[in-house]
Design an enzyme around this catalytic site. Structure first.
Site, PDB file in Angstrom:
ATOM      1  N   CYS A  77       6.144 -14.553  14.862  1.00 43.93           N
ATOM      2  CA  CYS A  77       7.577 -14.857  14.956  1.00 43.93           C
ATOM      3  C   CYS A  77       8.324 -14.395  13.703  1.00 43.93           C
ATOM      4  O   CYS A  77       9.489 -14.007  13.776  1.00 43.93           O
ATOM      5  CB  CYS A  77       7.804 -16.348  15.206  1.00 43.93           C
ATOM      6  SG  CYS A  77       7.400 -17.398  13.802  1.00 43.93           S
ATOM      7  N   GLN A 135     -11.022  11.981  -8.935  1.00 41.06           N
ATOM      8  CA  GLN A 135     -12.331  12.449  -8.453  1.00 41.06           C
ATOM      9  C   GLN A 135     -12.625  13.769  -9.172  1.00 41.06           C
ATOM     10  O   GLN A 135     -12.342  14.847  -8.674  1.00 41.06           O
ATOM     11  CB  GLN A 135     -12.295  12.543  -6.931  1.00 41.06           C
ATOM     12  CG  GLN A 135     -12.040  11.164  -6.326  1.00 41.06           C
ATOM     13  CD  GLN A 135     -11.787  11.160  -4.840  1.00 41.06           C
ATOM     14  OE1 GLN A 135     -12.188  12.058  -4.120  1.00 41.06           O
ATOM     15  NE2 GLN A 135     -11.101  10.126  -4.357  1.00 41.06           N
TER      16      GLN A 135
END
Length: 1053
Positions: free
Chosen positions: A625, A509
């Site tokens: 699971c 940036q």
């Protein structure tokens, strides 16, 4: 002619003066030494996930020479310095002119007034982007007489704005050098660009794609020649013929384990390998892992490649274009050689001369490409000009090629790329010659390409930029160079972003500096953008764009905007902004990147589909699971550890606090339970209170007990429920791939992983329970003293049922037994009697997961917990770096692809501002690693037919104006009268207002719309969905467009 001296290089100057006016800005960061090459993860973390550490370290040893500090050169310089090479020399012999202010974002008016050399003018501003990079400048003459030996110290040479004869000379020097110096030349001429790469006769690439090696679970291998390997059902291998795999954990055909095999793909679920007839029969299990093999790329020098160029095709609708542009640009090189200038703007005589040269040069090339007169004329007319967004796109690609050159990571460009923006001028119409001529301001180079009328349209634009991260910063740079929002009476850029600047942002940036850390992104970026172009009008906000801020970003706000541009990092926010643009008929330009990949999507009212018109398939969730009991990959163990962090240190403390805020008195709670009242969550809360540690030693004890529960007792319980010899109904083993049997782990403080879990778990428990601790408390000796007093209970099997159904979801509520209730009463009575339910006892600190703070122990806890679980299940562990990426859901990012994508978006913005037709717009997908750049047409909006010639698109909205006593029946009749079709169903969001078959709905016809809709006082309208009776009984109702119902006649549409 006198022979010039070897090119002088000025000594490196420290980046100590901020280009935005603050001095000493970059002294906060240490100077990186090539001896240690330790990577600053705080700065480079997102890029490390793109390139990997080996490439990063090679980069940090590499020196690059870059000539030409025009708009393209400064773009490349920015990207290379942000990436973190060792040293960059920027070279230029030209002085700053007003023209440069519209192309070079690091120049200011003072540089023009003082006629500074372009390289010297931008030196400090480039250098301060990254204090780890040594940046120096040179303004020495550079021509055919220059002694090129000075280039020997560079690993890569990049030329811009260099005439072709000199390019050839430098390329020959670089190509013949041992080892070859990587050579790149690139230019932007108006709306056309060229990029050429030569990395030597044999260039080795260690990793051509950068993708993670694939892991495939095996279900069968035949004893045959060749052997056929079949994957687990519903798990396609996604491999390609010719790739290599290695095998492990195969039972039966164990001879394959550790071997490397080249494969031939048979189907999405199978592939063949070598001869397996001599091996033992396959029984079960096994994992095939892709092996990355180096690849050699062969390059030819520029002189050879000019005659038979290998070009990357970006737009498959124009496969002939690259060669046509190639020959036209060679003619431009010849024109400049002949006349020492470029063709004059819109000069027909120069254009005709360039066409003659192009026809002649075409005959000298091996393929003798057909000459495209339109390309030649537009090249001649715009060659003196410069299109900043095109430079951003090409600069991003060229910078990535430099990084490939110095690291050997990713597939290089072989060898030419021509990107053009002809679509931006093809719809201009017959504008006069004077439209394109210079006017002595910063926009002259841009005006030469698109004309003054379109320049003024851009200046008068109202733009809403949502997001001010990497793409947001790049877009603001493009706005400043193009003059967007600079009109005297009209025009404004509104930008919003709620985030503060973090250190990791500084790597891409580019408007932010170290002294901006923890300051708002939008305010800081707005201030920095004004330094690029002081004429810009910019309004910065700190808001999220979401339903909660619709009072700020109202319909009135959207209707003032000409274009909305998103620079967001998540799909939900994009979908919301798209819905607002759709409702208010605003164009939306969307883009995004992930590592070297990027996309752009252009949405134009009435012409294209919207963002929400298509949906990606949902991310595959890990079955409950699998997470809880049967992990098969390290991603499963990392997600399990992340869930444990959330549950223990965020979710449970949050529930605890909410409960005691609702019921401030423990005595009251006890009384309510004893009276049989059901208080939601009270049993879990009382359990937390009764087990609350009150000193550091108890936090250590709690961490030690959790270790035993998670990594020892859990394994013993699973093996108790499913012994190793357990078989399924069909006779096959229960414990076979992808299920892996666990092995209980015995705690050992001398094991670094065990110690790390204990330290970080204890530290986090102490934090949530507000218990102080010191560094000494975390020492092995202190922990050993505490552990000597801890009693570990022996494992006792429980009767708990282990979930094995992969479709089962995590239960929302765990049922509470009567024994749990009795125990809760007892525990709360005990806490009250021992004065352990005071006001301070009824509070916990809630932790928010923060991946970028290395001192908080969050990632360390998850890494230790995940790798212990991986060890328990014999799964290959992940280092802290990989764990941080997966647990933190970090999106890999690099400045090169961000710059390229934002440039492509800005090109489309020009077309939207010009009101161009559907055919002009292009979406793009790119992957700079491969490299591939693909332009496609946007999705044309679909028409939905209702009946009798009545149709609508997503952009259509019917309107009905009502009044206070307007009934539902009146509404239905109004739709019928105005649009010629009677609605049979009316829906508001998810609320059914009128469905004839539902009981009581017929009575609603007499109710007023006010009563049915219940609008808030400030609401002037409501959007409803209507549908119509099907043509035949039994068919579904026919959908209709949204109907905006206004509550009064005097409301403006």
């Amino acid at each position: 002619m006198e022979r010039s001296e070897p090119l002088a290089v000025l000594s490196c100057e420290e980046a100590s003066c901020s280009s935005w006016g603050a001095c000493g800005a970059s002294k906060n960061l240490p100077t990186m030494t090539t001896e240690s090459l330790e990577i600053d993860d705080g700065l480079y973390s997102r890029q490390r996930y793109v390139l990997g550490d080996t490439a990063m370290q090679k980069m940090a040893k590499s020196c690059v020479f870059l000539s030409g500090m025009g708009g393209l050169g400064v773009e490349i310089a920015k990207n290379l310095v942000l990436a973190g090479i060792k040293a960059l020399t920027i070279h230029d012999t030209k002085k700053c002119q007003a023209w440069d202010l519209g192309t070079n974002f690091f120049l200011c008016e003072d540089d023009v007034v003082n006629e500074r050399n372009r390289a010297e003018a931008v030196l400090h501003r480039v250098a301060e982007l990254n204090p780890y990079v040594q940046v120096s400048s040179s303004s020495a003459p550079f021509d055919e007489t220059t002694d090129l030996s000075f280039l020997e110290k560079y690993q890569c040479v990049v030329l811009t704005e260099t005439k072709l004869t000199l390019q050839k000379k430098i390329n020959n020097f670089c190509h013949s050098h041992c080892p070859p110096i990587k050579f790149i030349s690139t230019d932007v001429h108006g709306i056309w660009s060229r990029l050429f790469c030569d990395f030597g006769d044999e260039f080795e690439v260690s990793d051509t794609t950068g993708e993670e090696p694939k892991e495939i679970f095996i279900s069968n291998i035949t004893q045959a020649n060749p052997g056929i390997v079949t994957c687990l059902e519903n798990h396609p291998h996604k491999l390609e013929t010719g790739q290599f795999l290695t095998f492990r954990e195969i039972n039966g055909m164990a001879g394959l384990n550790g071997s490397v095999q080249q494969i031939t793909v048979i189907s999405p679920f199978s592939f063949s390998i070598g001869d397996t007839t001599e091996l033992d029969p396959y029984l079960h299990g096994g994992i095939a892992v892709q092996v990355k093999t180096p690849k050699i790329f062969n390059f030819e020098p520029l002189e050879s490649q000019i005659k038979h160029p290998k070009c990357l095709i970006a737009d498959f609708s124009k496969p002939e274009a690259p060669l046509q542009i190639h020959v036209a640009m060679l003619a431009l090189d010849q024109f400049q050689e002949n006349y020492s200038r470029k063709p004059n703007i819109r000069c027909q005589q120069d254009s005709d001369e360039l066409l003659k040269l192009t026809i002649c040069i075409s005959e000298t090339l091996e393929e003798k490409p057909e000459v495209n007169a339109d390309i030649v004329h537009w090249l001649s007319w715009t060659a003196q000009g410069f299109l900043p967004p095109l430079a951003a796109a090409v600069g991003g690609v060229a910078s990535q090629e430099v990084l490939k050159a110095v690291t050997g990571k990713f597939s290089p460009l072989c060898q030419w790329l021509y990107l053009e923006a002809a679509d931006t001028v093809e719809s201009l119409g017959n504008l006069g010659h004077e439209e394109f001529l210079p006017r002595g301001d910063r926009y002259d180079a841009f005006r030469a390409c698109i004309g003054n009328t379109l320049c003024q349209k851009l200046q008068n634009l109202n733009i809403f930029l949502v997001g001010c991260g990497a793409i947001g910063c790049e877009m603001l740079k493009n706005f400043a160079l193009l003059g967007v929002g600079t009109g005297r009476e009209k025009g404004m850029v509104t930008v919003t972003d709620p985030d503060l600047i973090e250190k990791s942002n500084l790597n891409r940036q580019f408007l932010f500096r170290p002294h901006h850390i923890q300051k708002p992104k939008s305010y800081t970026a707005a201030e920095a953008t004004l330094k690029i172009n002081p004429q810009l009008k910019i309004d910065a906000h700190l808001n999220k764009v979401c339903p909660a801020t619709e009072s700020t970003y109202s319909d009135e706000f959207y209707n003032k905007q000409d274009i909305v541009i998103t620079a967001l990092d998540n799909v939900e926010a994009r979908r919301y902004v798209d819905s607002r643009c759709l409702a208010n008929l605003r164009p939306l330009l969307d883009s995004g990147t992930m590592g070297t990949k990027g996309h752009t999507e252009i949405i134009v009212p009435q012409l294209t589909e919207s963002y929400n018109s298509h949906r990606d398939p949902p991310e595959e969730e890990i079955p409950f699971c699998t997470l809880k009991s049967f992990p098969a990959a390290v991603e499963h163990t990392i997600q399990w550890a992340r869930d444990k962090f959330e549950s223990s240190f965020s979710h449970k403390p949050s529930l605890f606090n909410k409960f005691w805020q609702a019921y401030p008195s423990a005595e009251d709670v006890l009384q309510k339970i004893q009276n049989g009242q059901s208080l939601e969550g009270c049993f879990q809360v009382i359990k937390l209170l009764s087990r609350r540690p009150r000193m550091w030693s108890q936090c250590v004890e709690l961490a030690r007990l959790k270790f035993e529960k998670y990594f020892n007792h859990k394994a013993l319980q699973l093996l108790h429920c499913f012994p190793l010899d357990t078989r399924l109904k069909d006779g096959s083993l229960f414990w076979q791939s992808p299920k892996r049997p666990p092995s209980p782990i015995k705690f050992d403080l001398n094991e670094p992983l065990h110690l790390s879990f204990l330290q970080n778990a204890a530290k986090l428990y102490a934090t949530v329970y507000c218990i102080p601790f010191s560094e000494k408390d975390l020492s092995v000796d202190s922990l050993m003293d505490i552990l000597s007093e801890v009693k570990i209970q022996e494992f006792k099997p429980s009767n708990k049922v282990v979930q094995t159904d992969e479709t089962a979801r995590k239960p929302d509520h765990v049922p509470v037994s009567s024994e749990d209730e009795r125990n809760a009463v007892f525990q709360l009575e005990k806490a009250l009697s021992s004065n352990k339910a005071t006001k301070s006892d009824l509070q916990m600190a809630v932790l928010s997961f923060e991946k970028d703070d290395d001192s908080n122990g969050h990632i360390d806890f998850i890494t230790a917990a995940s790798n212990l679980r991986a060890k328990m299940y014999n799964i290959e562990p992940a280092d802290r770096f990989k764990t941080k990426r997966i647990a933190g859901k970090i999106i890999p990012a690099i400045a090169t692809s961000t710059a390229a994508v934002s440039g492509l978006v800005a090109l489309e913005m020009i077309k939207v501002a010009g009101g161009y037709p559907f055919d002009a717009y292009k979406n793009c997908f790119l992957n700079l690693a491969i490299p591939i750049i693909v332009f496609t047409e946007t999705s044309e909006v679909r028409k939905t037919e209702i009946r009798n010639g009545i149709s609508f698109t997503i952009w259509d909205r019917w309107t009905v104006h009502g009044k206070e006593d307007f009934t539902l029946s009146d509404f239905i009749n109004a739709v019928k009268e105005k649009y010629g079709i009677e609605p049979t169903m009316v829906v508001q969001g998810v609320k059914m207002l009128y469905v004839p078959v539902m009981p009581g709905h017929a009575k609603r016809l007499k109710l007023t719309m006010h009563k049915l809709v219940k609008p808030s006082t400030e609401k002037k309208y409501v959007d409803l969905t209507v549908s119509f009776a099907p043509d035949a009984d039994g068919d579904e109702d026919l959908p209709g467009p949204p109907v905006r119902y206004y509550f009064s006649h005097d409301t403006d549409e």
